[in-house]
Design a protein around this motif. Structure first.
Motif, mmCIF file in Angstrom:
data_model
loop_
_atom_site.group_PDB
_atom_site.id
_atom_site.type_symbol
_atom_site.label_atom_id
_atom_site.label_comp_id
_atom_site.label_asym_id
_atom_site.label_seq_id
_atom_site.Cartn_x
_atom_site.Cartn_y
_atom_site.Cartn_z
ATOM 1 N N CYS A 1 0.838 -1.189 0.000
ATOM 2 C CA CYS A 1 0.000 0.000 0.000
ATOM 3 C C CYS A 1 0.881 1.249 0.000
ATOM 4 N N ASP A 2 0.570 2.203 -0.864
ATOM 5 C CA ASP A 2 1.369 3.425 -0.956
ATOM 6 C C ASP A 2 1.245 4.287 0.299
ATOM 7 N N ILE A 3 0.182 4.127 1.061
ATOM 8 C CA ILE A 3 -0.028 4.935 2.264
ATOM 9 C C ILE A 3 0.584 4.276 3.501
ATOM 10 N N CYS A 4 0.158 3.037 3.809
ATOM 11 C CA CYS A 4 0.602 2.402 5.061
ATOM 12 C C CYS A 4 1.770 1.435 4.880
ATOM 13 N N LYS A 5 2.114 1.105 3.620
ATOM 14 C CA LYS A 5 3.262 0.250 3.275
ATOM 15 C C LYS A 5 3.104 -1.228 3.650
ATOM 16 N N PHE A 6 1.883 -1.673 3.964
ATOM 17 C CA PHE A 6 1.638 -3.084 4.252
ATOM 18 C C PHE A 6 1.099 -3.784 3.016
ATOM 19 N N GLY A 7 1.183 -5.104 3.002
ATOM 20 C CA GLY A 7 0.701 -5.895 1.881
ATOM 21 C C GLY A 7 -0.808 -6.088 1.906
ATOM 22 N N GLU A 8 -1.290 -6.798 0.903
ATOM 23 C CA GLU A 8 -2.716 -7.036 0.748
ATOM 24 C C GLU A 8 -3.163 -8.260 1.554
ATOM 25 N N ASN A 9 -4.371 -8.193 2.082
ATOM 26 C CA ASN A 9 -5.021 -9.339 2.709
ATOM 27 C C ASN A 9 -6.352 -9.518 1.981
ATOM 28 N N LYS A 10 -6.412 -10.479 1.083
ATOM 29 C CA LYS A 10 -7.590 -10.662 0.242
ATOM 30 C C LYS A 10 -8.812 -11.159 1.016
ATOM 31 N N GLU A 11 -8.614 -11.634 2.238
ATOM 32 C CA GLU A 11 -9.725 -12.140 3.039
ATOM 33 C C GLU A 11 -10.459 -11.039 3.804
ATOM 34 N N VAL A 12 -9.854 -9.868 3.929
ATOM 35 C CA VAL A 12 -10.471 -8.734 4.624
ATOM 36 C C VAL A 12 -10.741 -7.650 3.592
ATOM 37 N N LYS A 13 -12.013 -7.311 3.401
ATOM 38 C CA LYS A 13 -12.389 -6.383 2.330
ATOM 39 C C LYS A 13 -11.635 -5.050 2.412
ATOM 40 N N GLU A 14 -11.493 -4.489 3.591
ATOM 41 C CA GLU A 14 -10.820 -3.203 3.746
ATOM 42 C C GLU A 14 -9.323 -3.273 3.448
ATOM 43 N N LEU A 15 -8.750 -4.484 3.460
ATOM 44 C CA LEU A 15 -7.319 -4.653 3.205
ATOM 45 C C LEU A 15 -7.030 -5.200 1.805
ATOM 46 N N GLN A 16 -8.048 -5.251 0.955
ATOM 47 C CA GLN A 16 -7.842 -5.619 -0.441
ATOM 48 C C GLN A 16 -7.315 -4.391 -1.186
ATOM 49 N N PHE A 17 -6.552 -4.636 -2.243
ATOM 50 C CA PHE A 17 -5.932 -3.539 -2.984
ATOM 51 C C PHE A 17 -6.834 -2.967 -4.071
ATOM 52 N N ALA B 1 -0.542 0.992 -5.439
ATOM 53 C CA ALA B 1 -1.696 0.262 -4.930
ATOM 54 C C ALA B 1 -2.051 0.828 -3.562
ATOM 55 N N TYR B 2 -3.334 0.735 -3.229
ATOM 56 C CA TYR B 2 -3.838 1.237 -1.952
ATOM 57 C C TYR B 2 -4.802 0.216 -1.374
ATOM 58 N N HIS B 3 -4.789 0.060 -0.049
ATOM 59 C CA HIS B 3 -5.854 -0.698 0.586
ATOM 60 C C HIS B 3 -7.143 0.101 0.393
ATOM 61 N N ARG B 4 -8.261 -0.574 0.401
ATOM 62 C CA ARG B 4 -9.538 0.139 0.274
ATOM 63 C C ARG B 4 -9.676 1.188 1.374
ATOM 64 N N ARG B 5 -9.220 0.870 2.581
ATOM 65 C CA ARG B 5 -9.341 1.827 3.691
ATOM 66 C C ARG B 5 -8.354 2.987 3.562
ATOM 67 N N CYS B 6 -7.271 2.815 2.821
ATOM 68 C CA CYS B 6 -6.252 3.858 2.686
ATOM 69 C C CYS B 6 -6.407 4.685 1.408
ATOM 70 N N LEU B 7 -7.332 4.307 0.554
ATOM 71 C CA LEU B 7 -7.506 4.950 -0.732
ATOM 72 C C LEU B 7 -7.741 6.447 -0.559
ATOM 73 N N PRO B 8 -6.914 7.288 -1.210
ATOM 74 C CA PRO B 8 -7.119 8.743 -1.117
ATOM 75 C C PRO B 8 -8.505 9.121 -1.643
ATOM 76 N N ARG B 9 -9.162 9.979 -0.991
ATOM 77 C CA ARG B 9 -10.521 10.359 -1.360
ATOM 78 C C ARG B 9 -10.557 11.439 -2.451
ATOM 79 N N HIS B 10 -9.449 12.091 -2.710
ATOM 80 C CA HIS B 10 -9.432 13.141 -3.749
ATOM 81 C C HIS B 10 -9.028 12.610 -5.097
#
Length: 84
Positions: free
Chosen positions: A50-66, A75-84
């Protein structure tokens, strides 16, 4: 052209381009890493953390999918995705 070290990635990069992506604000590190990649050092491209938090993807958790940018190798986690 040098392939990403991830077995499932399939992306290829110029050594200097990937060094500039990994170290955008440090020209000394760009030069050093370009040489390392050109001499066979492995690297994982920016699509695997993830470009924001620098952690990898976890496909089993929706918020941690890329979500992957179509214009650049980021790539960004869904929870880290920039809103702008």
């Amino acid at each position: 052209m040098v392939p990403c070290a991830s077995a499932t990635c399939g992306y290829f990069y110029h050594a200097k381009c990937v060094a500039q992506l990994l170290f955008p604000e440090n020209e000394a590190k760009v030069t050093e890493y370009t040489s390392k990649i050109a001499n066979g050092a492995k690297f994982a491209c920016l699509l695997h953390k993830c470009d924001i938090c620098k952690f990898g993807e976890n496909k089993e958790v929706k918020e941690l999918q890329f979500a992957v940018c179509r214009r650049c190798p980021k790539a960004y986690h869904r929870r880290c995705l920039p809103r702008h």
